[in-house]
Scaffold this active site. Structure first.
Site, PDB file in Angstrom:
ATOM      1  N   HIS A  71       0.820  -1.208   0.000  1.00  0.00           N
ATOM      2  CA  HIS A  71       0.000   0.000   0.000  1.00  0.00           C
ATOM      3  C   HIS A  71       0.860   1.268   0.000  1.00  0.00           C
ATOM      4  O   HIS A  71       1.256   1.775   1.048  1.00  0.00           O
ATOM      5  CB  HIS A  71      -0.876  -0.035   1.268  1.00  0.00           C
ATOM      6  CG  HIS A  71      -1.980   0.953   1.286  1.00  0.00           C
ATOM      7  ND1 HIS A  71      -3.211   0.667   1.820  1.00  0.00           N
ATOM      8  CD2 HIS A  71      -2.067   2.236   0.857  1.00  0.00           C
ATOM      9  CE1 HIS A  71      -3.999   1.714   1.718  1.00  0.00           C
ATOM     10  NE2 HIS A  71      -3.318   2.696   1.142  1.00  0.00           N
ATOM     11  N   HIS A  73       1.390   5.222  -2.052  1.00  0.00           N
ATOM     12  CA  HIS A  73       0.897   6.233  -3.001  1.00  0.00           C
ATOM     13  C   HIS A  73       2.122   6.933  -3.575  1.00  0.00           C
ATOM     14  O   HIS A  73       2.790   7.686  -2.871  1.00  0.00           O
ATOM     15  CB  HIS A  73       0.006   7.249  -2.285  1.00  0.00           C
ATOM     16  CG  HIS A  73      -1.206   6.643  -1.646  1.00  0.00           C
ATOM     17  ND1 HIS A  73      -2.394   6.479  -2.323  1.00  0.00           N
ATOM     18  CD2 HIS A  73      -1.414   6.141  -0.403  1.00  0.00           C
ATOM     19  CE1 HIS A  73      -3.286   5.905  -1.515  1.00  0.00           C
ATOM     20  NE2 HIS A  73      -2.713   5.694  -0.339  1.00  0.00           N
ATOM     21  N   LEU A  74       2.430   6.654  -4.847  1.00  0.00           N
ATOM     22  CA  LEU A  74       3.622   7.281  -5.438  1.00  0.00           C
ATOM     23  C   LEU A  74       3.273   8.502  -6.280  1.00  0.00           C
ATOM     24  O   LEU A  74       4.154   9.122  -6.863  1.00  0.00           O
ATOM     25  CB  LEU A  74       4.450   6.256  -6.230  1.00  0.00           C
ATOM     26  CG  LEU A  74       5.007   5.076  -5.423  1.00  0.00           C
ATOM     27  CD1 LEU A  74       6.054   4.305  -6.219  1.00  0.00           C
ATOM     28  CD2 LEU A  74       5.583   5.491  -4.077  1.00  0.00           C
ATOM     29  N   ASP A 163      -8.873   2.746  -3.011  1.00  0.00           N
ATOM     30  CA  ASP A 163      -8.332   3.331  -1.782  1.00  0.00           C
ATOM     31  C   ASP A 163      -8.430   4.858  -1.743  1.00  0.00           C
ATOM     32  O   ASP A 163      -8.173   5.536  -2.729  1.00  0.00           O
ATOM     33  CB  ASP A 163      -6.874   2.929  -1.587  1.00  0.00           C
ATOM     34  CG  ASP A 163      -6.350   3.427  -0.254  1.00  0.00           C
ATOM     35  OD1 ASP A 163      -6.924   3.045   0.772  1.00  0.00           O
ATOM     36  OD2 ASP A 163      -5.405   4.233  -0.252  1.00  0.00           O
ATOM     37  N   HIS A 243      -5.408  -0.772   5.654  1.00  0.00           N
ATOM     38  CA  HIS A 243      -5.147   0.011   6.885  1.00  0.00           C
ATOM     39  C   HIS A 243      -6.185  -0.180   7.995  1.00  0.00           C
ATOM     40  O   HIS A 243      -6.853   0.764   8.414  1.00  0.00           O
ATOM     41  CB  HIS A 243      -4.970   1.500   6.570  1.00  0.00           C
ATOM     42  CG  HIS A 243      -5.898   2.106   5.548  1.00  0.00           C
ATOM     43  ND1 HIS A 243      -7.270   1.929   5.570  1.00  0.00           N
ATOM     44  CD2 HIS A 243      -5.636   2.901   4.479  1.00  0.00           C
ATOM     45  CE1 HIS A 243      -7.800   2.585   4.558  1.00  0.00           C
ATOM     46  NE2 HIS A 243      -6.842   3.184   3.873  1.00  0.00           N
ATOM     47  N   ASN A 289      -6.101   9.066   7.288  1.00  0.00           N
ATOM     48  CA  ASN A 289      -7.362   8.383   7.060  1.00  0.00           C
ATOM     49  C   ASN A 289      -7.104   6.892   6.841  1.00  0.00           C
ATOM     50  O   ASN A 289      -6.401   6.543   5.886  1.00  0.00           O
ATOM     51  CB  ASN A 289      -8.032   8.990   5.823  1.00  0.00           C
ATOM     52  CG  ASN A 289      -9.396   8.401   5.562  1.00  0.00           C
ATOM     53  OD1 ASN A 289      -9.806   7.435   6.197  1.00  0.00           O
ATOM     54  ND2 ASN A 289     -10.105   8.982   4.607  1.00  0.00           N
ATOM     55  N   ASP A 316       1.066   2.535   3.797  1.00  0.00           N
ATOM     56  CA  ASP A 316       0.169   3.629   3.379  1.00  0.00           C
ATOM     57  C   ASP A 316       0.977   4.913   3.190  1.00  0.00           C
ATOM     58  O   ASP A 316       0.562   6.000   3.605  1.00  0.00           O
ATOM     59  CB  ASP A 316      -0.980   3.844   4.358  1.00  0.00           C
ATOM     60  CG  ASP A 316      -2.111   4.677   3.735  1.00  0.00           C
ATOM     61  OD1 ASP A 316      -2.005   5.056   2.544  1.00  0.00           O
ATOM     62  OD2 ASP A 316      -3.094   4.956   4.441  1.00  0.00           O
ATOM     63  N   HIS A 320       2.615  14.266   0.882  1.00  0.00           N
ATOM     64  CA  HIS A 320       1.854  15.496   0.623  1.00  0.00           C
ATOM     65  C   HIS A 320       2.810  16.686   0.619  1.00  0.00           C
ATOM     66  O   HIS A 320       3.841  16.668   1.313  1.00  0.00           O
ATOM     67  CB  HIS A 320       0.789  15.710   1.697  1.00  0.00           C
ATOM     68  CG  HIS A 320      -0.405  14.812   1.519  1.00  0.00           C
ATOM     69  ND1 HIS A 320      -1.216  14.868   0.410  1.00  0.00           N
ATOM     70  CD2 HIS A 320      -0.911  13.829   2.306  1.00  0.00           C
ATOM     71  CE1 HIS A 320      -2.181  13.960   0.524  1.00  0.00           C
ATOM     72  NE2 HIS A 320      -2.020  13.310   1.656  1.00  0.00           N
TER      73      HIS A 320
HETATM   74  O1  DOR Z   1      -4.446   9.125   4.870  1.00  0.00           O
HETATM   75  C1  DOR Z   1      -4.659   8.705   3.743  1.00  0.00           C
HETATM   76  N1  DOR Z   1      -4.064   9.250   2.658  1.00  0.00           N
HETATM   77  N2  DOR Z   1      -5.519   7.673   3.571  1.00  0.00           N
HETATM   78  C2  DOR Z   1      -5.928   7.277   2.356  1.00  0.00           C
HETATM   79  O2  DOR Z   1      -6.703   6.359   2.294  1.00  0.00           O
HETATM   80  C3  DOR Z   1      -5.445   7.970   1.143  1.00  0.00           C
HETATM   81  C4  DOR Z   1      -4.142   8.617   1.396  1.00  0.00           C
HETATM   82  C5  DOR Z   1      -3.725   9.575   0.300  1.00  0.00           C
HETATM   83  O3  DOR Z   1      -3.846   9.240  -0.884  1.00  0.00           O
HETATM   84  O4  DOR Z   1      -3.223  10.657   0.623  1.00  0.00           O
END
Ligand code: DOR
Length: 441
Positions: A71, A73-74, A163, A243, A289, A316, A320
């Protein structure tokens, strides 16, 4: 180039082998793993296969299978200022990951063969960790129309997930499970009943009341897990909880397994280590989240990991930009980075005796690999050389400047941790070396 890891503590969760040995790597595979296997072999001289030999003195450091993340996020395509495939894979190998599954909530969403193929191609060109796309369950993550699973599967998708969004419509979820069953792909659910979390910023409880923030109750996760278990049982499909964060969800997964439902679950490092109390002070780095829960949830998650109810640890990893976090709490984006920090922050649970070392290593290797159908990572003769060399005693401070990720949103900044990934090897090639700083092949 052949590599000899001399005098390492071999830790193989697949077999529980725990032995001080030498491990010789030739032509991308583990050629020998045993006491005295490196006897007579000299750094710089040709090895047994005639290739020049690099000798790494282990001095008892741990040699384990490379880690698998289910899990991450790239952010490529679409938000490359936060992360891209190259920076994400650099972070991955620095954290000991050799296989990384990437979530489809990119811009555009990965709901097509073209994006899946693009991601696979990008990662192959870069040549660090292997990347495995996860395709969307529904087009545009809108929860309405199913994607073309056969196309996504053929292009390299290992699983399906929306997701960031939950598939709340029971008819859509039922069809997704039935459809996925025919292709034998797992459906990974982000368990959140959005009607129960509208406007929520953190876990609902005493702390949210004190801070005056709207709460995200446990029930929002639990009702989806309960419903999905019913649907997964009916469809005979493989269902995976992303998660997992509540004690109730852990209990239901345990019961589901006991009843023979094909359910698996993952937990993140932050849900194992932090609580809603960390949000006191309105620390946006702790906005995530699902939200950080209470101490009793954390205790239940640790127990579920220790007993094998939870199959996998997943980061996860959610990078950001500064502006997404340097703002008022309700405007901040949820998520934290995790690839580079995962092992270092979690080793504390082993030292405290809360999670056995082999359970932690299983949840980072064979557990997740099985869920997405990858070869079980092994430290055994004949196996592909996907390895991590860990210094369990190295103490270091988590600092912005040394992170490989493009983003630095983590509440662990400034924390001193014990345990470091010294070397990561993918298919016999060293792709990360903490001491020399060499990361690109
Ligand atoms: O905290 C989170 N950030 N939960 C998620 O399910 C998505 C993720 C995101 O893509 O930033």
């Amino acid at each position: 180039m052949s590599v000899l890891f001399r005098d390492v503590r071999l830790l193989d969760p697949a077999t529980s082998r725990d032995e001080r040995v030498d491990v010789l790597i030739e032509r991308g595979k583990i050629a020998r793993a045993g006491v005295g296997a490196g006897q007579g072999l000299v750094h710089g001289a040709p090895g047994t296969d005639g290739e020049p030999l690099q000798v790494i003195e282990g001095n008892g450091r741990w040699l384990c299978p490379g880690f698998v993340d289910l899990h991450a996020h790239l952010r490529e395509p679409g938000e490359e200022h936060k992360e891209d495939v190259q920076s994400g894979l650099l972070a991955a190998v620095a954290g000991g990951f050799v296989d990384v599954c990437v979530m489809p909530n990119t811009k555009p969403v990965n709901d097509t063969r073209a994006i899946t193929e693009m991601l696979v191609g990008r990662a192959k060109d870069i040549g660090l960790a292997r990347l495995h796309p996860i395709g969307a369950i529904t087009k545009g993550l809108e929860g309405k129309e199913l994607t073309e699973v056969s196309d996504l599967r053929e292009a390299g998708a290992r699983a399906l997930s929306d997701d960031g969004h939950c598939v709340t419509n029971s008819m859509v979820m039922r069809r997704a499970l039935q459809y996925a069953r025919t292709f034998d792909v797992p459906v990974i659910q982000h368990c959140e009943d959005h009607a129960l979390t509208a406007g929520a910023d953190m876990h609902e409880g005493a702390v949210s009341t004190r801070l005056g923030l709207r709460g995200w109750p446990r029930e929002a996760e639990d009702v989806i897990v309960a419903r999905d278990l019913v649907l997964a049982e009916g469809a005979g499909a493989r269902y995976h909880v992303a998660h997992l964060s509540t004690r109730g969800a852990a209990r239901m997964v345990e019961e589901g397994k006991q009843r023979g439902i094909r359910v698996t679950a993952e937990v993140t490092p932050h849900h194992l280590l932090l609580t809603d109390e960390n949000v006191l002070g309105y620390d946006t780095a702790c906005k995530v989240n699902p939200p950080l829960r209470e101490a009793e949830d954390v205790a239940a998650l640790r127990r579920a990991l220790a007993t094998g109810v939870i199959d996998a640890i997943a980061t996860d990893h959610a990078p950001h930009a500064l502006g997404d976090k340097h703002c008022e709490f309700s405007a901040a984006r949820p998520g934290m980075i995790g690839l580079e920090l995962c092992l270092a922050v979690l080793l504390d649970l082993v030292r405290k005796g809360e999670v056995p070392l082999f359970r932690l290593l299983s949840a980072l290797t064979v557990g997740p690999a099985k869920i997405v159908g990858l070869d079980a990572p092994r430290v055994a003769e004949g196996a592909r050389a996907d390895l991590v060399l860990i210094d369990p005693d190295a103490s270091w401070v988590i600092e912005r400047a040394t992170l490989r990720s493009k983003s630095t949103n983590t509440p662990f900044l400034g924390r001193t941790v014990q345990g470091a990934i010294d070397v990561t090897m993918v298919h016999g090639r060293i792709v990360h070396n903490r001491k020399t700083g060499k990361e690109l092949p």
